[in-house]
Motif scaffolding. Structure first.
Motif, PDB file in Angstrom:
ATOM      1  N   MET A 156      27.205  23.917  29.967  1.00  0.00           N
ATOM      2  CA  MET A 156      26.460  24.766  29.043  1.00  0.00           C
ATOM      3  C   MET A 156      27.527  25.088  27.878  1.00  0.00           C
ATOM      4  N   LYS A 157      27.257  24.578  26.847  1.00  0.00           N
ATOM      5  CA  LYS A 157      28.098  24.784  25.464  1.00  0.00           C
ATOM      6  C   LYS A 157      27.700  25.648  24.406  1.00  0.00           C
ATOM      7  N   ILE A 158      27.698  26.884  24.730  1.00  0.00           N
ATOM      8  CA  ILE A 158      27.451  28.102  23.816  1.00  0.00           C
ATOM      9  C   ILE A 158      28.700  28.636  23.417  1.00  0.00           C
ATOM     10  N   LYS A 159      28.631  29.369  22.260  1.00  0.00           N
ATOM     11  CA  LYS A 159      29.873  29.791  21.564  1.00  0.00           C
ATOM     12  C   LYS A 159      30.772  30.596  22.593  1.00  0.00           C
ATOM     13  N   GLN A 160      30.101  31.654  23.314  1.00  0.00           N
ATOM     14  CA  GLN A 160      30.786  32.412  24.143  1.00  0.00           C
ATOM     15  C   GLN A 160      31.569  31.577  25.292  1.00  0.00           C
ATOM     16  N   GLN A 161      31.105  30.341  25.791  1.00  0.00           N
ATOM     17  CA  GLN A 161      31.551  29.700  26.823  1.00  0.00           C
ATOM     18  C   GLN A 161      32.818  29.137  26.242  1.00  0.00           C
ATOM     19  N   LYS A 162      32.825  28.673  24.851  1.00  0.00           N
ATOM     20  CA  LYS A 162      33.985  27.884  24.202  1.00  0.00           C
ATOM     21  C   LYS A 162      35.057  28.905  23.934  1.00  0.00           C
ATOM     22  N   GLN A 163      34.790  30.365  23.715  1.00  0.00           N
ATOM     23  CA  GLN A 163      35.723  31.276  23.529  1.00  0.00           C
ATOM     24  C   GLN A 163      36.452  31.345  24.947  1.00  0.00           C
ATOM     25  N   ILE A 164      35.760  31.403  25.949  1.00  0.00           N
ATOM     26  CA  ILE A 164      36.213  31.575  27.553  1.00  0.00           C
ATOM     27  C   ILE A 164      37.081  30.527  27.734  1.00  0.00           C
ATOM     28  N   SER A 165      36.614  29.259  27.251  1.00  0.00           N
ATOM     29  CA  SER A 165      37.520  28.001  27.765  1.00  0.00           C
ATOM     30  C   SER A 165      38.958  28.326  26.949  1.00  0.00           C
ATOM     31  N   GLU A 222      32.205  27.943  35.198  1.00  0.00           N
ATOM     32  CA  GLU A 222      30.830  27.475  34.799  1.00  0.00           C
ATOM     33  C   GLU A 222      29.987  27.104  36.013  1.00  0.00           C
ATOM     34  N   LYS A 223      30.681  26.509  37.202  1.00  0.00           N
ATOM     35  CA  LYS A 223      29.800  26.247  37.938  1.00  0.00           C
ATOM     36  C   LYS A 223      28.922  27.330  38.612  1.00  0.00           C
ATOM     37  N   ILE A 224      29.826  28.693  38.568  1.00  0.00           N
ATOM     38  CA  ILE A 224      29.190  29.841  39.077  1.00  0.00           C
ATOM     39  C   ILE A 224      28.008  30.263  38.184  1.00  0.00           C
ATOM     40  N   LEU A 225      28.547  30.136  36.839  1.00  0.00           N
ATOM     41  CA  LEU A 225      27.388  30.696  35.939  1.00  0.00           C
ATOM     42  C   LEU A 225      26.132  30.085  35.965  1.00  0.00           C
ATOM     43  N   ASN A 226      26.205  28.640  36.132  1.00  0.00           N
ATOM     44  CA  ASN A 226      25.171  27.594  36.245  1.00  0.00           C
ATOM     45  C   ASN A 226      24.181  28.191  37.378  1.00  0.00           C
ATOM     46  N   THR A 227      24.903  28.166  38.715  1.00  0.00           N
ATOM     47  CA  THR A 227      24.206  28.785  39.929  1.00  0.00           C
ATOM     48  C   THR A 227      23.414  30.227  39.620  1.00  0.00           C
ATOM     49  N   LEU A 228      23.960  31.033  39.069  1.00  0.00           N
ATOM     50  CA  LEU A 228      23.480  32.388  38.664  1.00  0.00           C
ATOM     51  C   LEU A 228      22.362  32.316  37.665  1.00  0.00           C
ATOM     52  N   ILE A 229      22.477  31.381  36.760  1.00  0.00           N
ATOM     53  CA  ILE A 229      21.262  31.087  35.623  1.00  0.00           C
ATOM     54  C   ILE A 229      20.034  30.368  36.641  1.00  0.00           C
TER      55      ILE A 229
END
Length: 46
Positions: A1-10, A30-37
Protein backbone atom coordinates in the motif's frame (compact mmCIF):
# COMPACT_ATOMS: atom_id res chain seq x y z
CA UNK A 1 0.00 0.00 0.00
CA UNK A 2 1.60 3.22 -1.13
CA UNK A 3 -0.39 6.10 0.23
CA UNK A 4 1.03 9.41 1.42
CA UNK A 5 0.66 8.48 5.09
CA UNK A 6 2.55 5.20 4.58
CA UNK A 7 5.42 7.11 2.91
CA UNK A 8 5.53 9.45 5.91
CA UNK A 9 5.56 6.53 8.34
CA UNK A 10 8.38 4.88 6.40
CA UNK A 11 10.44 8.07 6.37
CA UNK A 12 9.89 8.57 10.10
CA UNK A 13 10.92 5.01 10.99
CA UNK A 14 14.04 5.16 8.81
CA UNK A 15 15.01 8.51 10.32
CA UNK A 16 14.36 7.35 13.88
CA UNK A 17 15.79 3.80 13.75
CA UNK A 18 18.14 3.80 10.75
CA UNK A 19 17.70 2.31 7.31
CA UNK A 20 17.79 -1.40 8.21
CA UNK A 21 15.72 -1.34 11.41
CA UNK A 22 13.34 1.32 10.09
CA UNK A 23 12.67 -0.66 6.92
CA UNK A 24 12.11 -3.85 8.91
CA UNK A 25 9.68 -2.10 11.27
CA UNK A 26 7.84 -0.52 8.34
CA UNK A 27 7.46 -3.87 6.59
CA UNK A 28 6.05 -5.46 9.75
CA UNK A 29 3.54 -2.67 10.36
CA UNK A 30 2.50 -2.78 6.71
CA UNK A 31 1.77 -6.53 6.97
CA UNK A 32 -0.37 -5.90 10.05
CA UNK A 33 -2.17 -3.00 8.34
CA UNK A 34 -2.94 -5.11 5.27
CA UNK A 35 -4.29 -7.90 7.49
CA UNK A 36 -6.56 -5.45 9.30
CA UNK A 37 -7.80 -3.94 6.03
CA UNK A 38 -8.48 -7.40 4.57
CA UNK A 39 -10.54 -8.35 7.61
CA UNK A 40 -12.77 -5.29 7.18
CA UNK A 41 -13.58 -5.61 3.46
CA UNK A 42 -17.04 -6.74 2.53
CA UNK A 43 -18.63 -5.71 5.80
CA UNK A 44 -21.22 -3.03 6.26
CA UNK A 45 -20.21 0.31 7.74
CA UNK A 46 -22.30 -0.49 10.80
Amino acid sequence: MKIKQQKQISAFLVEKFGKDSGTLLFNEQEKILNTLIASVRGKSKN
